[in-house]
Design a protein around this motif. Structure first.
Motif, PDB file in Angstrom:
ATOM      1  N   GLY A  71      41.792  37.040  45.317  1.00 41.16           N
ATOM      2  CA  GLY A  71      42.940  36.161  45.493  1.00 41.16           C
ATOM      3  C   GLY A  71      44.266  36.828  45.202  1.00 41.16           C
ATOM      4  O   GLY A  71      45.315  36.188  45.306  1.00 41.16           O
ATOM      5  N   THR A  72      44.233  38.134  44.808  1.00 43.50           N
ATOM      6  CA  THR A  72      45.457  38.866  44.493  1.00 43.50           C
ATOM      7  C   THR A  72      45.365  40.265  45.105  1.00 43.50           C
ATOM      8  O   THR A  72      44.357  40.628  45.706  1.00 43.50           O
ATOM      9  N   SER A  73      46.417  41.043  44.910  1.00 47.49           N
ATOM     10  CA  SER A  73      46.407  42.448  45.343  1.00 47.49           C
ATOM     11  C   SER A  73      46.351  43.402  44.153  1.00 47.49           C
ATOM     12  O   SER A  73      46.529  44.608  44.320  1.00 47.49           O
ATOM     13  N   TYR A  74      46.083  42.852  42.960  1.00 51.76           N
ATOM     14  CA  TYR A  74      46.126  43.654  41.731  1.00 51.76           C
ATOM     15  C   TYR A  74      44.746  44.216  41.392  1.00 51.76           C
ATOM     16  O   TYR A  74      43.745  43.481  41.384  1.00 51.76           O
ATOM     17  N   ARG A  75      44.704  45.499  41.066  1.00 49.49           N
ATOM     18  CA  ARG A  75      43.461  46.157  40.680  1.00 49.49           C
ATOM     19  C   ARG A  75      43.256  46.017  39.170  1.00 49.49           C
ATOM     20  O   ARG A  75      44.112  46.429  38.385  1.00 49.49           O
ATOM     21  N   TRP A  76      42.120  45.449  38.775  1.00 54.08           N
ATOM     22  CA  TRP A  76      41.841  45.148  37.361  1.00 54.08           C
ATOM     23  C   TRP A  76      41.631  46.430  36.563  1.00 54.08           C
ATOM     24  O   TRP A  76      41.089  47.414  37.074  1.00 54.08           O
ATOM     25  N   GLY A 105      46.956  49.795  27.736  1.00 52.57           N
ATOM     26  CA  GLY A 105      47.833  48.684  28.086  1.00 52.57           C
ATOM     27  C   GLY A 105      47.112  47.364  28.196  1.00 52.57           C
ATOM     28  O   GLY A 105      46.062  47.137  27.582  1.00 52.57           O
ATOM     29  N   ALA A 106      47.677  46.469  29.013  1.00 56.01           N
ATOM     30  CA  ALA A 106      47.133  45.116  29.153  1.00 56.01           C
ATOM     31  C   ALA A 106      47.532  44.533  30.494  1.00 56.01           C
ATOM     32  O   ALA A 106      48.546  44.909  31.085  1.00 56.01           O
ATOM     33  N   SER A 107      46.709  43.574  30.964  1.00 57.56           N
ATOM     34  CA  SER A 107      46.949  42.872  32.222  1.00 57.56           C
ATOM     35  C   SER A 107      46.792  41.374  31.998  1.00 57.56           C
ATOM     36  O   SER A 107      46.344  40.929  30.937  1.00 57.56           O
ATOM     37  N   ALA A 108      47.151  40.590  33.032  1.00 56.63           N
ATOM     38  CA  ALA A 108      47.049  39.136  32.951  1.00 56.63           C
ATOM     39  C   ALA A 108      46.566  38.571  34.271  1.00 56.63           C
ATOM     40  O   ALA A 108      46.817  39.142  35.333  1.00 56.63           O
ATOM     41  N   VAL A 109      45.871  37.425  34.188  1.00 51.93           N
ATOM     42  CA  VAL A 109      45.457  36.656  35.358  1.00 51.93           C
ATOM     43  C   VAL A 109      46.028  35.248  35.212  1.00 51.93           C
ATOM     44  O   VAL A 109      45.883  34.631  34.153  1.00 51.93           O
ATOM     45  N   ARG A 110      46.668  34.748  36.274  1.00 54.64           N
ATOM     46  CA  ARG A 110      47.231  33.408  36.242  1.00 54.64           C
ATOM     47  C   ARG A 110      46.336  32.466  37.048  1.00 54.64           C
ATOM     48  O   ARG A 110      45.858  32.814  38.126  1.00 54.64           O
ATOM     49  N   ARG A 122      50.221  43.590  35.669  1.00 54.35           N
ATOM     50  CA  ARG A 122      50.268  44.410  34.462  1.00 54.35           C
ATOM     51  C   ARG A 122      51.360  43.880  33.535  1.00 54.35           C
ATOM     52  O   ARG A 122      52.441  43.505  33.981  1.00 54.35           O
ATOM     53  N   ILE A 123      51.063  43.821  32.209  1.00 52.18           N
ATOM     54  CA  ILE A 123      52.081  43.406  31.240  1.00 52.18           C
ATOM     55  C   ILE A 123      52.383  44.487  30.201  1.00 52.18           C
ATOM     56  O   ILE A 123      53.323  44.353  29.425  1.00 52.18           O
ATOM     57  N   LEU A 124      51.572  45.568  30.164  1.00 50.21           N
ATOM     58  CA  LEU A 124      51.797  46.664  29.224  1.00 50.21           C
ATOM     59  C   LEU A 124      51.199  47.930  29.800  1.00 50.21           C
ATOM     60  O   LEU A 124      50.058  47.919  30.258  1.00 50.21           O
ATOM     61  N   SER A 125      51.978  49.028  29.768  1.00 46.33           N
ATOM     62  CA  SER A 125      51.519  50.310  30.302  1.00 46.33           C
ATOM     63  C   SER A 125      51.880  51.443  29.351  1.00 46.33           C
ATOM     64  O   SER A 125      52.758  51.292  28.490  1.00 46.33           O
ATOM     65  N   GLY A 126      51.193  52.579  29.522  1.00 49.75           N
ATOM     66  CA  GLY A 126      51.553  53.790  28.806  1.00 49.75           C
ATOM     67  C   GLY A 126      51.164  53.825  27.347  1.00 49.75           C
ATOM     68  O   GLY A 126      51.693  54.628  26.576  1.00 49.75           O
TER      69      GLY A 126
END
Length: 386
Positions: A71-76, A105-110, A122-126
């Protein structure tokens, strides 16, 4: 007879959405939990996702590491770990850490109000080896680096505001965090064999840029009184934070941490224990210890992340063990709630409830492959006690 006395149900500091969206009943353990029949009954056969659940519950896969979230274009991300849910209008957001080094880092799903995935990002990288963390009453996610001299990063679950490093919260092998809006502190665990249990006292509640790091001081017993002493050098160099204060209590591999109604629970994987601190009288004791199970086989080993529900039930995930999430009830009965089959080289991570308490999210960090690139994030729906 209940060993855990239910005190009251209350929304604490307006933070119900961050702490699982529920009204908590406070509780105090009188003895470590023992195996028994859980409130949801026996586990059934594995479903199509390999998840064993009680009758009335079902699972679905939300995301897989290295693959686009449906449902998204984001790679987990790889190696999904600690997580939390946040109310988002009529829907909600699930955030998840990535325990890899480098580039964790961290990611989110809505999700929509109907539970449909509407976005992932993505909500946090590096950052490095982002293991667990915790929510704040002001609706941010504290993502913790589980590395020597690691930091806490404060992130925005909506992905609008840039993540901010919070060095005042100390530099050590961070694991989990739990906010206490009554005392206006944040509790922190340390994943070392001689780790400590800390609390951070912000100068201003709601602002983690400055404050005082303190460590728990207590005797060597498994119960008793405790106090807090300021850590002289939160930077942890050249002297580690865990060795700066004489009399600070050592814990074998601090993991998950959870606050509810004047009580904080945290887990230690090195000795398979769940600890409980009564913050009204500054005493501590064991809520669970696999070596103190008096009959049968201990249902919970590899003790890791912890969360809970409005009923007072605690849900504890296993790092290894039999890949279960176990429930500890208010009358101190512990029983398996779910089990993931065919993934013995993985661990259960990130249990968190949707704001209405009807859905439980969690991940198998390494999935069926046993590799960080094989992580699977699940949702379980059913008649949870509220």
């Amino acid at each position: 007879m209940e060993r855990r006395t239910l005190l009251r149900a209350a929304v604490i500091g307006g933070s119900s959405a961050v702490l699982g969206g529920t009204l908590w009943r406070g509780a105090a353990y009188a003895a470590p939990a023992q195996p028994g029949t859980g409130p949801y009954g026996a586990l059934g056969a594995p479903d199509a996702n390999g998840v064993r659940l009680p009758s009335g519950f079902s699972s679905r896969v939300i995301a897989r590491s290295g693959q686009t979230v449906p449902g998204t274009s984001y790679r987990w991300h790889n190696a999904p770990d600690g997580g939390a849910c946040y109310a988002d209008g009529e829907g909600w957001i699930y955030v998840s850490n990535s325990e890899i080094d480098p580039n964790g880092g961290a990611s989110a799903v809505r999700f929509s109000a109907a539970g449909t995935v509407t976005a992932a990002y993505r909500i946090l990288s590096g950052t490095r080896t982002n293991c667990a963390g915790g929510s704040t009453p002001w609706r941010t996610w504290l993502s913790c680096e589980e590395v020597s001299l690691g930091y806490v990063y404060e992130t925005d679950p909506w992905g609008v505001n840039a993540a901010v490093r919070r060095p005042a919260m100390g530099r050590f092998k961070h694991e989990a965090a739990a906010a206490d809006p009554v005392r206006r502190v944040v509790y922190l665990t340390e994943d070392e064999t001689n780790g400590r249990f800390y609390r951070f006292v912000p100068t201003s509640w709601g602002d983690l840029s400055a404050g005082t790091l303190q460590v728990m001081v207590a005797g060597s017993a498994t119960s008793g009184a405790f106090s807090w002493v300021t850590v002289p050098d939160p930077d942890g160099s050249p002297t580690t934070t865990r060795t700066q204060v004489a009399g600070s209590k050592a814990f074998n591999g601090g993991e998950g941490c959870h606050y509810a109604d004047d009580t904080v629970w945290f887990t230690t994987k090195g000795d398979n224990r769940v600890w409980q601190l009564d913050l009204t009288d500054n005493t501590y004791q064991l809520a669970y210890d696999d070596s103190l199970v008096t009959s049968g086989t201990a249902p919970l080993t590899g003790v890791d992340n912890i969360t809970g529900t409005a009923s007072g039930d605690l849900f504890v995930a296993e790092d290894g063990g039999t890949m279960e999430i176990c429930v500890i009830t208010p009358d101190d009965v512990i029983a398996p709630f779910l089990r993931v089959d065919g993934q013995s080289a993985s661990e259960i991570t990130g249990p968190a409830f949707s704001p209405d308490g009807s859905r439980l999210y969690f991940s198998s960090q390494r999935g069926t492959s046993g590799s960080s690139s094989g992580g699977i994030t699940y949702e379980v729906r059913g008649p949870f006690r509220n």
